[in-house]
Design a protein around this motif. Structure first.
Motif, PDB file in Angstrom:
ATOM      1  N   ILE A 206       1.085  -1.471  -0.049  1.00  0.00           N
ATOM      2  CA  ILE A 206       0.002   0.166  -0.097  1.00  0.00           C
ATOM      3  C   ILE A 206       1.749   1.390   0.246  1.00  0.00           C
ATOM      4  N   ARG A 207       0.499   2.442  -0.623  1.00  0.00           N
ATOM      5  CA  ARG A 207       1.091   3.475   0.113  1.00  0.00           C
ATOM      6  C   ARG A 207      -0.047   4.427   0.128  1.00  0.00           C
ATOM      7  N   LEU A 208       0.838   5.154   1.322  1.00  0.00           N
ATOM      8  CA  LEU A 208       0.022   6.124   1.752  1.00  0.00           C
ATOM      9  C   LEU A 208      -0.156   7.985   0.836  1.00  0.00           C
ATOM     10  N   ARG A 209      -0.877   8.119   0.288  1.00  0.00           N
ATOM     11  CA  ARG A 209      -1.155   9.384  -0.008  1.00  0.00           C
ATOM     12  C   ARG A 209      -2.145  10.516   0.008  1.00  0.00           C
ATOM     13  N   PRO A 210      -2.064  11.953  -0.660  1.00  0.00           N
ATOM     14  CA  PRO A 210      -3.747  12.144  -0.067  1.00  0.00           C
ATOM     15  C   PRO A 210      -5.130  12.246  -0.767  1.00  0.00           C
ATOM     16  N   TRP A 211      -5.805  11.634  -0.556  1.00  0.00           N
ATOM     17  CA  TRP A 211      -7.203  12.104  -1.206  1.00  0.00           C
ATOM     18  C   TRP A 211      -7.510  13.109  -2.341  1.00  0.00           C
ATOM     19  N   ARG A 212      -8.096  11.970  -2.867  1.00  0.00           N
ATOM     20  CA  ARG A 212      -8.987  13.247  -4.035  1.00  0.00           C
ATOM     21  C   ARG A 212      -9.884  12.782  -4.482  1.00  0.00           C
ATOM     22  N   GLU A 213     -10.030  14.146  -4.855  1.00  0.00           N
ATOM     23  CA  GLU A 213     -11.647  13.862  -5.172  1.00  0.00           C
ATOM     24  C   GLU A 213     -11.946  12.646  -6.152  1.00  0.00           C
ATOM     25  N   ARG A 253      -5.944  24.283   9.374  1.00  0.00           N
ATOM     26  CA  ARG A 253      -6.416  24.289   9.981  1.00  0.00           C
ATOM     27  C   ARG A 253      -4.921  23.810  10.887  1.00  0.00           C
ATOM     28  N   GLY A 254      -4.544  23.261  10.951  1.00  0.00           N
ATOM     29  CA  GLY A 254      -3.642  22.305  11.140  1.00  0.00           C
ATOM     30  C   GLY A 254      -3.462  21.316  12.340  1.00  0.00           C
ATOM     31  N   THR A 255      -4.964  20.775  11.823  1.00  0.00           N
ATOM     32  CA  THR A 255      -4.914  19.731  13.656  1.00  0.00           C
ATOM     33  C   THR A 255      -4.693  18.047  12.668  1.00  0.00           C
ATOM     34  N   SER A 256      -4.711  18.654  11.446  1.00  0.00           N
ATOM     35  CA  SER A 256      -5.040  16.606  11.464  1.00  0.00           C
ATOM     36  C   SER A 256      -3.885  16.489  10.095  1.00  0.00           C
ATOM     37  N   VAL A 257      -3.385  15.048  10.125  1.00  0.00           N
ATOM     38  CA  VAL A 257      -2.869  15.139   8.556  1.00  0.00           C
ATOM     39  C   VAL A 257      -3.574  13.444   8.270  1.00  0.00           C
ATOM     40  N   ASN A 258      -3.607  13.652   6.940  1.00  0.00           N
ATOM     41  CA  ASN A 258      -4.886  12.260   6.368  1.00  0.00           C
ATOM     42  C   ASN A 258      -4.169  11.908   5.357  1.00  0.00           C
ATOM     43  N   TRP A 259      -4.480  10.884   5.701  1.00  0.00           N
ATOM     44  CA  TRP A 259      -3.886  10.099   4.119  1.00  0.00           C
ATOM     45  C   TRP A 259      -5.236   9.017   3.911  1.00  0.00           C
ATOM     46  N   CYS A 260      -5.167   8.750   2.647  1.00  0.00           N
ATOM     47  CA  CYS A 260      -6.382   8.028   1.964  1.00  0.00           C
ATOM     48  C   CYS A 260      -4.303   6.938   1.501  1.00  0.00           C
ATOM     49  N   ILE A 261      -5.463   5.500   2.503  1.00  0.00           N
ATOM     50  CA  ILE A 261      -4.904   4.174   1.821  1.00  0.00           C
ATOM     51  C   ILE A 261      -5.290   3.779   0.452  1.00  0.00           C
ATOM     52  N   ALA A 262      -3.900   3.715  -0.232  1.00  0.00           N
ATOM     53  CA  ALA A 262      -3.834   3.263  -1.427  1.00  0.00           C
ATOM     54  C   ALA A 262      -3.397   2.702  -2.119  1.00  0.00           C
ATOM     55  N   ASP A 263      -3.927   1.070  -2.867  1.00  0.00           N
ATOM     56  CA  ASP A 263      -3.281   0.011  -2.931  1.00  0.00           C
ATOM     57  C   ASP A 263      -1.636   0.391  -4.055  1.00  0.00           C
ATOM     58  N   ALA A 264      -0.422  -0.134  -3.640  1.00  0.00           N
ATOM     59  CA  ALA A 264       0.278   0.054  -4.602  1.00  0.00           C
ATOM     60  C   ALA A 264       0.483  -0.068  -5.633  1.00  0.00           C
ATOM     61  N   ARG A 265      -0.268  -1.153  -6.367  1.00  0.00           N
ATOM     62  CA  ARG A 265      -0.243  -1.492  -7.802  1.00  0.00           C
ATOM     63  C   ARG A 265      -1.141  -0.852  -8.390  1.00  0.00           C
ATOM     64  N   SER A 266      -2.744  -0.949  -8.353  1.00  0.00           N
ATOM     65  CA  SER A 266      -3.642   0.114  -8.855  1.00  0.00           C
ATOM     66  C   SER A 266      -3.859   1.587  -8.401  1.00  0.00           C
ATOM     67  N   ASP A 267      -3.483   1.992  -7.090  1.00  0.00           N
ATOM     68  CA  ASP A 267      -3.786   3.106  -6.784  1.00  0.00           C
ATOM     69  C   ASP A 267      -5.119   3.415  -5.745  1.00  0.00           C
ATOM     70  N   ARG A 268      -5.824   2.267  -6.156  1.00  0.00           N
ATOM     71  CA  ARG A 268      -7.297   2.089  -5.761  1.00  0.00           C
ATOM     72  C   ARG A 268      -7.407   2.525  -3.830  1.00  0.00           C
ATOM     73  N   ALA A 269      -8.456   3.660  -3.532  1.00  0.00           N
ATOM     74  CA  ALA A 269      -8.297   4.184  -2.569  1.00  0.00           C
ATOM     75  C   ALA A 269      -8.857   2.744  -1.419  1.00  0.00           C
ATOM     76  N   LEU A 270      -8.720   2.655  -0.120  1.00  0.00           N
ATOM     77  CA  LEU A 270      -8.753   1.505   0.548  1.00  0.00           C
ATOM     78  C   LEU A 270      -9.241   1.953   1.810  1.00  0.00           C
ATOM     79  N   GLY A 271      -8.866   2.982   2.575  1.00  0.00           N
ATOM     80  CA  GLY A 271      -9.193   3.595   3.488  1.00  0.00           C
ATOM     81  C   GLY A 271      -8.761   5.361   4.104  1.00  0.00           C
ATOM     82  N   GLU A 272      -8.333   4.962   5.168  1.00  0.00           N
ATOM     83  CA  GLU A 272      -7.624   5.918   5.582  1.00  0.00           C
ATOM     84  C   GLU A 272      -6.681   5.588   6.843  1.00  0.00           C
TER      85      GLU A 272
END
Length: 376
Positions: A206-213, A253-272
């Motif tokens: 997996i990779r952690l990356r920013p969320w996208r629309e 506002r500096g209160t949180s860092v939120n990653w999308c958990i994405a599949d390392a191969r497909s880049d599909r969002a799996l969770g957070e």
């Protein structure tokens, strides 16, 4: 003195705030018909030369009256004749005022507006005796909030139906508004809190990356027990837009860092995965909370454990090396959430407390466990 002599010129050597001129009319028309201006402001529709002349006349009348809204034209010192936008000061009793601004497309992307806001705020505080300057914008206007944020404004939250709809559109509804402010003693030259953009953290599967629309296409209906996770914390097809906006908001506002958990191969969002504080900002904290979840179809492959390890490592990485520089991470789980407890154990967390009758996110009462991990 009558307009335009009554308008004080304000400059930082790069940006100049000056009196409006008749030659600004074409630029005002162009700015007012720009799609972004039409989306986020209440400029009249349609907007042509007639409306620009009326606007210029109202600006002159305001300065001659010496009260109400005071407007400056924004330009660069190197090209004072070239209109780039308008900024205005709306003074209120008691030492408060509101700032409003709009920039022509030709002036965007160079920090012009942040310089203009600092010039106006400094003038208001030092020359007009102001104590606090407020900013309002329609919910979702990230470009406007980015300007206010850069000038040290503190975000105060959402005001439902605060902003009026379009005056020339009968029945146009009021809009939800954001509000922020800066005080005379605050630092106008730096943000009051960081605006986090999650770094990409690569793991094996997996990779952690920013969320996208576009990740809206991957969200699934939640199936977790109600006492495991707060309502609205997990995105669903129904709440995606509001959920995504909240995620951008807490990071701005500096209160949180939120990653999308994405599949390392497909880049599909799996969770957070997220690291957050309930009060203040992460840059001023030494302790924060770890959170995570997976969509139902992503479970059973170790993705949450890998995500927790990556997020924890980033949280403990020193700030000067690009991490969060935290001393301690904590977490809280329902005692019967075996999967979540296993994730924390795999990430090196220790159970330090147990409550027999804790209040769960859904308001029910039941056993809960408290976890912590200290920085190496």
């Amino acid at each position: 003195m009558p307009f335009p002599a009554s308008v004080p010129e304000l400059t930082d050597g790069v940006v100049l705030l000056r009196a409006h001129r008749p030659t600004d009319a074409d630029g005002i028309v162009g700015q007012s018909n720009d799609p972004a201006s039409m989306r986020w402001t209440t400029v009249p529709r349609p907007y042509a030369g007639k409306q620009a002349q009326e606007f210029l006349a109202s600006i002159e009348a305001g300065w001659n009256a010496g009260e109400g809204n005071l407007h400056w034209a924004i330009c660069e010192v190197s090209a004072p004749e070239r209109y780039l936008g308008t900024i205005d000061l709306r003074e209120r009793p008691g030492g408060t005022a509101e700032v409003g601004f709009g920039l022509h497309p030709d002036g965007r992307g160079r920090g012009v507006m942040a310089r203009a806001v600092r010039l106006l705020a400094c003038h208001y505080f030092t020359e007009r005796g102001g104590r606090r300057l407020y900013w309002y914008a329609e919910r979702g206007n990230w470009a406007s909030w980015r300007v206010a944020w850069a000038c040290g404004f503190q975000h105060h939250g959402l005001l439902p139906l605060k902003l009026a709809g379009l005056a020339d559109v009968p029945g146009d509804p009021a809009r939800d508004g954001w509000v922020a402010s800066v005080g005379a003693e605050d630092d106008l030259g730096r943000p009051a809190a960081p605006w986090y953009v999650p770094p990409v953290l690569d793991g094996d599967d997996i990779r952690l990356r920013p969320w996208r629309e576009s990740d809206s296409e991957s969200v699934e209906a939640a199936d977790h027990p109600a006492h495991f996770v707060p309502a609205g914390a997990i995105p669903t097809p129904e709440n995606w837009a509001a959920w995504f906006e909240r995620r951008l908001g807490v990071m701005s506002r500096g209160t949180s860092v939120n990653w999308c958990i994405a599949d390392a191969r497909s880049d599909r969002a799996l969770g957070e995965a997220l690291v957050f504080v309930h009060n203040g900002s992460l840059d001023a904290a030494d302790t924060a909370e770890l959170g995570y979840y997976l969509f139902p179809s992503a479970r059973g492959r170790g993705a949450a454990k890998e995500a927790a390890r990556l997020a924890t490592a980033h949280a403990f990485t020193p700030r000067e090396a690009g991490g969060l520089g935290l001393r301690r991470l904590v977490a809280e789980t329902a005692a019967d959430n075996a999967a979540s407890n296993a994730v924390l154990e795999s990430a090196g967390f220790t159970r330090w407390g147990h409550e027999a009758a804790a209040t769960a996110p859904d308001g029910s009462i039941g056993p809960a466990d408290h976890w912590e991990r200290l920085a190496p």
